[in-house]
Design an enzyme around this catalytic site. Structure first.
Site, PDB file in Angstrom:
ATOM      1  N   HIS A 513      45.885  36.017  50.315  1.00 50.01           N
ATOM      2  CA  HIS A 513      47.384  36.510  50.515  1.00 50.01           C
ATOM      3  C   HIS A 513      48.192  35.856  50.225  1.00 50.01           C
ATOM      4  O   HIS A 513      49.187  35.627  50.997  1.00 50.01           O
ATOM      5  CB  HIS A 513      47.091  37.110  51.937  1.00 50.01           C
ATOM      6  CG  HIS A 513      45.876  37.780  52.543  1.00 50.01           C
ATOM      7  ND1 HIS A 513      45.741  38.141  53.749  1.00 50.01           N
ATOM      8  CD2 HIS A 513      45.072  38.365  51.797  1.00 50.01           C
ATOM      9  CE1 HIS A 513      44.374  38.498  53.902  1.00 50.01           C
ATOM     10  NE2 HIS A 513      43.921  38.995  52.560  1.00 50.01           N
TER      11      HIS A 513
HETATM   12  C1  LIG Z   1      37.867  36.911  48.886  1.00 46.82           C
HETATM   13  C2  LIG Z   1      39.039  38.023  49.105  1.00 46.82           C
HETATM   14  C3  LIG Z   1      39.296  38.607  50.214  1.00 46.82           C
HETATM   15  C4  LIG Z   1      40.177  39.558  50.155  1.00 46.82           C
HETATM   16  N1  LIG Z   1      39.996  40.413  51.402  1.00 46.82           N
HETATM   17  C5  LIG Z   1      41.058  41.323  51.503  1.00 46.82           C
HETATM   18  C6  LIG Z   1      41.226  42.189  52.673  1.00 46.82           C
HETATM   19  O1  LIG Z   1      40.305  42.422  53.411  1.00 46.82           O
HETATM   20  N2  LIG Z   1      42.176  42.973  52.751  1.00 46.82           N
HETATM   21  C7  LIG Z   1      43.289  43.144  51.988  1.00 46.82           C
HETATM   22  O2  LIG Z   1      44.287  43.895  52.106  1.00 46.82           O
HETATM   23  N3  LIG Z   1      43.154  42.293  50.778  1.00 46.82           N
HETATM   24  C8  LIG Z   1      42.331  41.379  50.724  1.00 46.82           C
HETATM   25  N4  LIG Z   1      42.199  40.497  49.496  1.00 46.82           N
HETATM   26  C9  LIG Z   1      43.240  40.748  48.462  1.00 46.82           C
HETATM   27  C10 LIG Z   1      43.491  41.561  47.581  1.00 46.82           C
HETATM   28  O3  LIG Z   1      42.285  41.280  46.605  1.00 46.82           O
HETATM   29  C11 LIG Z   1      44.533  41.687  46.511  1.00 46.82           C
HETATM   30  O4  LIG Z   1      45.740  41.975  47.558  1.00 46.82           O
HETATM   31  C12 LIG Z   1      44.522  42.627  45.402  1.00 46.82           C
HETATM   32  O5  LIG Z   1      43.271  42.522  44.691  1.00 46.82           O
HETATM   33  C13 LIG Z   1      45.774  42.422  44.569  1.00 46.82           C
HETATM   34  O6  LIG Z   1      45.582  43.321  43.719  1.00 46.82           O
HETATM   35  P1  LIG Z   1      46.444  42.875  41.992  1.00 46.82           P
HETATM   36  O7  LIG Z   1      45.975  43.846  41.435  1.00 46.82           O
HETATM   37  O8  LIG Z   1      47.722  42.449  42.560  1.00 46.82           O
HETATM   38  O9  LIG Z   1      45.597  41.570  41.638  1.00 46.82           O
HETATM   39  P2  LIG Z   1      44.077  41.768  41.163  1.00 46.82           P
HETATM   40  O10 LIG Z   1      43.335  42.807  41.624  1.00 46.82           O
HETATM   41  O11 LIG Z   1      43.717  40.341  41.714  1.00 46.82           O
HETATM   42  O12 LIG Z   1      44.185  41.926  39.495  1.00 46.82           O
HETATM   43  C14 LIG Z   1      45.055  40.763  38.917  1.00 46.82           C
HETATM   44  C15 LIG Z   1      44.429  40.867  37.493  1.00 46.82           C
HETATM   45  O13 LIG Z   1      45.051  40.372  36.558  1.00 46.82           O
HETATM   46  C16 LIG Z   1      44.234  39.396  35.578  1.00 46.82           C
HETATM   47  N5  LIG Z   1      45.214  38.681  34.836  1.00 46.82           N
HETATM   48  C17 LIG Z   1      45.852  37.484  35.452  1.00 46.82           C
HETATM   49  N6  LIG Z   1      46.620  37.048  34.777  1.00 46.82           N
HETATM   50  C18 LIG Z   1      46.462  37.618  33.328  1.00 46.82           C
HETATM   51  C19 LIG Z   1      47.155  37.367  32.065  1.00 46.82           C
HETATM   52  N7  LIG Z   1      47.687  36.487  31.902  1.00 46.82           N
HETATM   53  N8  LIG Z   1      46.816  38.428  31.109  1.00 46.82           N
HETATM   54  C20 LIG Z   1      45.924  39.112  31.413  1.00 46.82           C
HETATM   55  N9  LIG Z   1      45.287  39.651  32.592  1.00 46.82           N
HETATM   56  C21 LIG Z   1      45.707  38.651  33.490  1.00 46.82           C
HETATM   57  C22 LIG Z   1      43.361  38.877  36.408  1.00 46.82           C
HETATM   58  O14 LIG Z   1      42.144  38.342  35.556  1.00 46.82           O
HETATM   59  C23 LIG Z   1      42.857  40.043  37.505  1.00 46.82           C
HETATM   60  O15 LIG Z   1      41.954  40.782  37.055  1.00 46.82           O
HETATM   61  C24 LIG Z   1      41.083  39.688  49.452  1.00 46.82           C
HETATM   62  C25 LIG Z   1      41.316  38.791  48.474  1.00 46.82           C
HETATM   63  C26 LIG Z   1      39.883  37.958  47.938  1.00 46.82           C
HETATM   64  C27 LIG Z   1      39.977  36.791  46.914  1.00 46.82           C
END
Ligand SMILES: Cc1cc2nc3c(=O)[nH]c(=O)nc-3n(C[C@H](O)[C@H](O)[C@H](O)COP(=O)(O)OP(=O)(O)OC[C@H]3O[C@@H](n4cnc5c(N)ncnc54)[C@H](O)[C@@H]3O)c2cc1C
Ligand code: SF4
Length: 586
Positions: A513
């Site tokens: 987080h």
């Molecule tokens: C083990 C774990 C448990 C979790 N449990 C919870 C929970 O219970 N409740 C909750 O609210 N949240 C939880 N989270 C957090 C939640 O997963 C994230 O808040 C959420 O996935 C964020 O979404 P996002 O789109 O910002 O990032 P992400 O879903 O992580 O997506 C980002 C993507 O961008 C890609 N990327 C990064 N840099 C580049 C680049 N330069 N070029 C191209 N692609 C790139 C990455 O490969 C990734 O696929 C948890 C996370 C983890 C790891």
């Protein structure tokens, strides 16, 4: 030489939770959308089928689905006087990699932030007076009421299972009485609780608290979402966190959005494509597109009318710094915004050990839990306490994965036959009551580019400077004893308390987080994005994710991350496309 590609309407950098949300709405509105994802394609049958989804060694210990630290990592130090060193093996947090991002291996605990969390500065100052020196807490510029329809929609996309506590102002028995008014109930009933949650509930009620089921993205029953995606009932296998669900029972981009999107002709996904920088027009008022590299090392320029950063908070901030967009935050002067207000979470807990009763922790799910919210946000009077914010207290049964789980009471050696005997005796007879504490922004906690270490492309790594603040320490010292009191009322043999003391340690897993660094707000002098998550500097650049949070609340972030993404994409479709330009005048 960089190869020039044909222009698209929108390019999304990263294809996890927020990438999928933007892509679905933008393509439904008729735009041509391209998502660039640095990692590989991932889908249930191929990547985490029930036959091997539970491979703990592969997924957790060998980090099967996480960002590869050998390719790109973060350097870390507790304060500006130290030299930051690269995290060569992830510990405290686990950034995702590949289609679905961290949404594949999340737990599914899906909360909404409190109405007062969105106006943390003005609300707390009105109630308690000026914020202390060094605390850089800010308002979001968007309110809970504005985000409410978007929280509701995400809950329906995910089929969240829970009990409403505040339905249009009507406080409901069994739900969270402190939550902001919701326009609709959860689409599914809560999960089946186990022994531990029943004991937690009884103990919390005895103390006059109001326990409620944790809003869960692990399905309590079969469900079809508004996009027609079908989810199956959860089997309580306990392999949600750090693993993909092989059973189509955990809401993820793969199970709720992506299959619909892949059928749309105006959507293209390019995997194994890492964005290196966001390019600017010569006058510096617009982005022209992004430069990315594929796995063969070939570089491409992808022009676009609009760019959305969906690459998780750490990489979003890094890309802005590498691309020289906005002013980098300077902790000495307090000026500059990119990298500012990096925040995390303050976790503590109390473990209960039973003699006779079995808690059977292996019957679990990522969001199977009961919680109380009396000590979260501004749900209690902070007068004279010397801190603001709070956290929920919860009893989860997420797993008893054999390699990861070996609960032993205090005083037992960390190895050898006594340790083995104790693991055998306690493995099926423990449970934990945890505090999920907020993290308030401080002038000294921030992100910038590391002056020494680089990634495989030779670009500076992101440097994280972070430590728990006085506010964090007082917060955890105030709330952990309440968790202990609940734990003591749960009828076990003994209770061991894990307080959060000392400096932040980047090694043990705490939460993924990470927040801040690309914060939203009302003033370009103090924030990176305006209330629509639009860059103040480049009007056709939008930013998604928890990097927008000016400080972290006492909840898991993804419910609020998703609500902000739906709010922002609605602004792009309804306002920006009709009249491209800044949606808020600085
Ligand atoms: C083990 C774990 C448990 C979790 N449990 C919870 C929970 O219970 N409740 C909750 O609210 N949240 C939880 N989270 C957090 C939640 O997963 C994230 O808040 C959420 O996935 C964020 O979404 P996002 O789109 O910002 O990032 P992400 O879903 O992580 O997506 C980002 C993507 O961008 C890609 N990327 C990064 N840099 C580049 C680049 N330069 N070029 C191209 N692609 C790139 C990455 O490969 C990734 O696929 C948890 C996370 C983890 C790891
Ligand atoms: S506990 Fe349920 S949602 Fe989680 S991985 Fe197992 S079946 Fe899927």
């Amino acid at each position: 030489m960089t190869k020039q590609l044909p222009k698209v309407d929108v390019v999304l950098v990263g294809f996890g939770w927020t990438g999928a949300i933007y892509a679905e709405k933008l393509t439904a509105a008729g735009m041509e959308v391209l998502a660039l994802e640095r990692g590989p394609w991932r889908d249930t049958p191929k990547d985490f089928a029930t036959t091997f989804a539970q491979d703990e060694l592969r997924y957790y210990w060998r980090h099967g689905m996480f960002q590869e630290a050998s390719q790109s990592t973060v350097t870390f130090r507790n304060n500006g006087a130290q030299t930051a060193l690269p995290m060569r093996h992830w510990g405290s947090f686990l950034p995702g990699n590949g289609v679905g991002g961290s949404g594949v291996h999340w737990n599914g605990q899906t909360y909404r932030f409190l109405p007062s969390d969105f106006v943390a500065k003005s609300h707390n100052e009105e109630r308690y007076g000026p914020l202390p020196e060094g605390m850089t807490v800010q308002d979001y510029g968007v309110t809970y009421e504005e985000l409410e329809p978007h929280f509701d929609y995400f809950e329906k996309i995910c089929g969240i299972c829970g009990t409403a506590g505040n339905l249009r102002g009507d406080i409901r028995e069994g739900g969270n009485p402190f939550e902001g008014p919701r326009s609709d109930d959860y689409p599914n009933p809560p999960m089946q609780m186990t022994f531990s949650q029943d004991r937690f509930e009884a103990s919390a009620r005895e103390l006059g608290l109001n326990p409620f089921p944790v809003p869960s993205a692990n399905m309590s029953r079969a469900y079809v979402n508004p996009l027609g995606m079908q989810l199956a009932p959860c089997t309580y296998c306990g392999f949600c966190e750090k693993h993909g669900c092989g059973n189509y029972s955990k809401s993820s981009p793969q199970t709720t959005i992506i299959p619909v999107l892949m059928k749309r002709e105006n959507f293209t996904l390019r995997t194994d494509s890492e964005v290196l920088s966001v390019e600017k027009s010569p006058d510096g008022t617009r982005t022209t597109g992004v430069t990315y590299v594929d796995t063969s090392g070939e570089e491409f320029f992808q022009p676009a009318e609009v760019v959305v950063l969906c690459a998780y908070p750490l990489e979003n901030a890094r890309l802005m710094l590498l691309s020289d967009i906005g002013t980098s935050y300077d902790p000495q002067t307090g000026e500059g915004v990119v990298g500012k207000n990096y925040c995390y979470q303050v976790m503590s807990g109390a473990t209960v050990f039973y003699d006779e009763e079995y808690t059977n922790g292996f019957v679990g799910a990522g969001a199977l839990g009961m919680a109380v919210d009396e000590y979260n946000g501004d749900n209690f009077d902070h007068s004279g306490l010397g801190f603001i914010g709070g956290g929920y207290i919860a009893c989860y049964t997420t797993n008893a994965r054999p390699i990861e789980s070996h609960p032993v009471p205090d005083g037992v050696p960390g190895w050898g036959s006594e340790w083995k005997q104790s693991v055998r005796a306690n493995f099926l007879k423990t449970t934990t009551v945890g505090v999920h504490g907020a993290s308030m922004a401080h002038r000294s906690n921030y992100l910038d580019l590391d002056p020494t270490y680089t990634d495989r492309h030779g670009r500076p790594l992101l440097r994280m400077t972070y430590d728990f603040t006085l506010n964090d320490r007082r917060l955890t010292a105030h709330i952990t004893p309440v968790a202990e009191e609940i734990a003591r009322g749960m009828g076990g043999r003994e209770v061991n308390v894990a307080e959060r003391k000392g400096s932040y340690d980047s090694m043990p897993y705490q939460t993924t987080h990470n927040t801040g660094g690309t914060i939203m707000g009302t003033d370009p002098k103090t924030s990176v994005c305006n209330r629509y998550c639009q860059s103040w500097d480049l009007h056709n650049l939008f930013v998604a994710g928890a990097g927008l949070f000016p400080q972290n609340a006492g909840y898991n972030p993804t419910g609020t991350v998703a609500a902000l993404a739906y709010w922002s994409v609605a602004a792009i479709i309804e306002q920006y496309m009709a009249d491209p330009g800044p949606l808020v005048q600085a």
